[in-house]
Design an enzyme around this catalytic site. Structure first.
Site: not given
Ligand code: G6Q
Length: 556
Positions: A280-281, A219, A225, A366, A517, A397
């Site tokens: 973003g999410r 965005k 990264e 978030e 960050k 399990h």
């Protein structure tokens, strides 16, 4: 809590949540039902399992195995109303700037609005823009899928690699896995997010750059990264393709930052835009879903949007007692704030949803991992719980033991489908019988008498007792389709919104990501400097940095 009244970022005073009459009524009510057992609740009402249900957009919710009565739901609805949930929903859909700390509208619902709808923000109808981008995405996806879009050396694109992180990765990965059944099988789709070089190397090591398209999803187009991986991708491509012009055929961008995209060397003609009102999410159904569209095709993508929209419409209009996202949101508040549950387990009995819990972790945590109210006052109550999970039956399990017999209360969402996509003998009936059995066992447990009647005696008896009374939701749909997936994601988006509204927090910012960050930027300079840096951190961080530098320099 500082005083009784709070104010939102700019608006009228808001009463503190725990001072609200509806909250106090719930607190009193909790004392009367906290020890009630689901065994009793089901015995008292033979139709409970049919009554405490709701259905919309192809999704059936059974919430009867929660520790609630009709009175609980009535009081929770009162609370939602006192917290002005109706008004908040309307404000979100209208495009008001409800993300107060970033002064932004929150309009992911516009991403799936039909062409005929009009939603005006700052004098501009955003729906027109959404559909223009969808058209461009569709055209591009068709070209790549059909082979009309060729790589620089004329070869067909066979591999698509999405580079992005957080909201620009988790949605695309989740939906690719979830709808893989519908994907173009002669193409390979991979997702690189981590700045750990291994992620990039493993994603590309067996691919031919001549046949590989990179979608750089960011965005802001400033994320460390993503830009680091994008540069690695360009170097990888150009090592084989040789010519800078090849970037045009092998790189496209999804971003709101045209300037950043051009600076990187991607032609803005190959850029797909979105807007600051898409968090973003909340962006998997925007152009961030370009990899999804290439994988499943424009028609399936639009079907997914229709599923989102159907749930949006339901959320806006259904009465709270029948409203799936509102019910789920209110139940999360009930379990977290009154039963003091710290987490929610999400357990899809559907292999294709294996990444769904990871996706939900970002969406929920978030959004609602906040410690202050909209006006900055510290909350006097718990906010967002920890979300986690794994697909069934695998989890049975491993960690289910703790859910059944541990000391913590862990509400669970079980998700299943009535029709399988890949019929293999009786696998699907076995799968779903496990889902139903787990919710039954968690609700009703196994009493001492039942254990003894099963032939167990003496000291072993307590080990074999299951208390039960563990709350679960069961979410059941006919079949995993693009529509159902859209509706399911929207269900959780709006459940998160319901919770955030009751807690009076900003579910749409993410300042918590910033501190780490900023510190990492400073530390990376220290790790990379040739001379011994002068370190000004705490003694632990200083020692770790020195140790890392020493050992790293010994690498073969
Ligand atoms: C999501 C967050 C965050 C964001 C990533 C990637 O809501 O904002 O996860 O999606 O940090 O950001 P860019 O898309 O700007 O690279």
């Amino acid at each position: 809590m500082s005083g009784k009244k709070q104010t939102t970022g700019s608006n009228a005073p808001v009463q503190c949540l725990t001072e609200r009459p509806a909250w106090k009524a719930l607190a009193g009510h909790f004392q009367t039902i906290r020890d009630l057992h689901l065994r009793q609740l089901f015995a008292d009402d033979p139709r409970r399992g049919e009554r405490l249900t709701a259905e919309a957009a192809g999704i059936y919710l059974d919430y009867s195995k929660n520790r609630v009565t009709d009175e609980t739901i009535r009081l929770l609805v009162n609370l939602a109303e006192e917290c002005s949930l109706h008004e908040h929903i309307a404000a979100m859909f209208r495009g008001e700037r409800i993300n107060v700390t970033e002064k932004r509208a929150v309009l992911h619902t516009a991403l799936r609005a039909p062409k005929t709808e009009r939603i005006v923000v700052d004098g501009i109808d955003v729906v027109t823009g959404v559909h223009a981008v969808l058209e461009r995405m569709s055209e591009f996806a068709r070209q790549v899928r059909s082979g009309a879009w060729r790589g620089y050396t004329g070869k067909r694109i066979r591999n698509v690699i999405n580079i992005g992180i957080g909201g620009s990765d988790l949605g695309p990965v989740m939906v690719y896995e979830a709808l893989r059944y519908y994907s173009q099988r002669d193409m390979t789709f991979r997702f690189v997010s981590n700045v750990d070089g291994t992620d990039f190397v493993e994603a590309t090591h067996d691919l031919n750059p001549e046949e590989t398209l990179f979608i750089i999803c960011s965005k802001t187009f400033t994320t460390l990264e993503t830009l680091t991986n994008a540069h690695a991708a360009r170097a990888w491509s150009l090592r084989k393709l040789g010519d800078d012009l090849a970037v045009r055929r092998h790189f496209v961008a999804v971003s709101t930052n045209g300037e950043g995209v051009s600076q990187f060397g991607i032609d803005t003609a190959n850029m797909f835009g979105f807007w600051d009102w898409v968090g973003g999410r909340y962006s998997m159904d925007s152009a961030i879903g370009l990899s999804t569209m290439i994988a499943i095709g424009p028609e399936n993508f639009r079907a997914m949007l229709a599923g989102f929209h159907a749930m949006d419409q339901h959320f806006r209009s259904a009465p709270f007692t029948q409203n799936l996202p509102v019910l789920m949101g209110m139940l999360t508040v009930w379990n977290s704030n009154f039963f003091n549950a710290q987490t929610v387990a999400v357990l899809p009995y559907e292999q294709y949803l294996k990444r769904f819990p990871a996706y939900l972790q970002q969406l929920t945590m978030e959004s609602n991992g906040k410690h202050v109210t909209l006006d900055g006052a510290r909350v006097a109550y718990q906010t967002g719980p920890v979300y986690w999970g794994e697909p069934g039956t695998n989890g049975q399990h491993s960690f289910y033991q703790l859910i059944h017999q541990g000391t913590r209360l862990i509400p669970c969402d079980f998700i299943g489908f009535c029709q399988e996509l890949n019929p293999v003998a009786n696998h699907h009936d076995l799968l779903i019988s496990n889902l139903f059995a787990q919710t039954e066992a968690l609700a009703f447990g196994k009493t001492e008498d039942e254990v003894k009647a099963g032939g167990v005696a003496g000291w072993l008896v307590p080990h074999r007792i299951f208390d039960g009374n563990r709350p679960t939701n069961t979410i059941l749909a006919e079949r995993l389709t693009p529509e159902t997936l859209g509706a399911l994601v929207a269900l959780y988006e709006h459940s998160v919104f319901t919770q955030g509204t009751i807690w009076n927090i900003d579910s749409f910012d993410q300042w918590g990501v910033e501190l780490g960050k900023a510190l990492a930027e400073r530390t990376s300079v220290e790790l990379e400097s040739r001379d011994e840096p002068l370190l000004g951190h705490d003694s632990s961080t200083n020692a770790l940095i020195r140790r890392y530098r020493l050992l790293r320099n010994k690498r073969p």
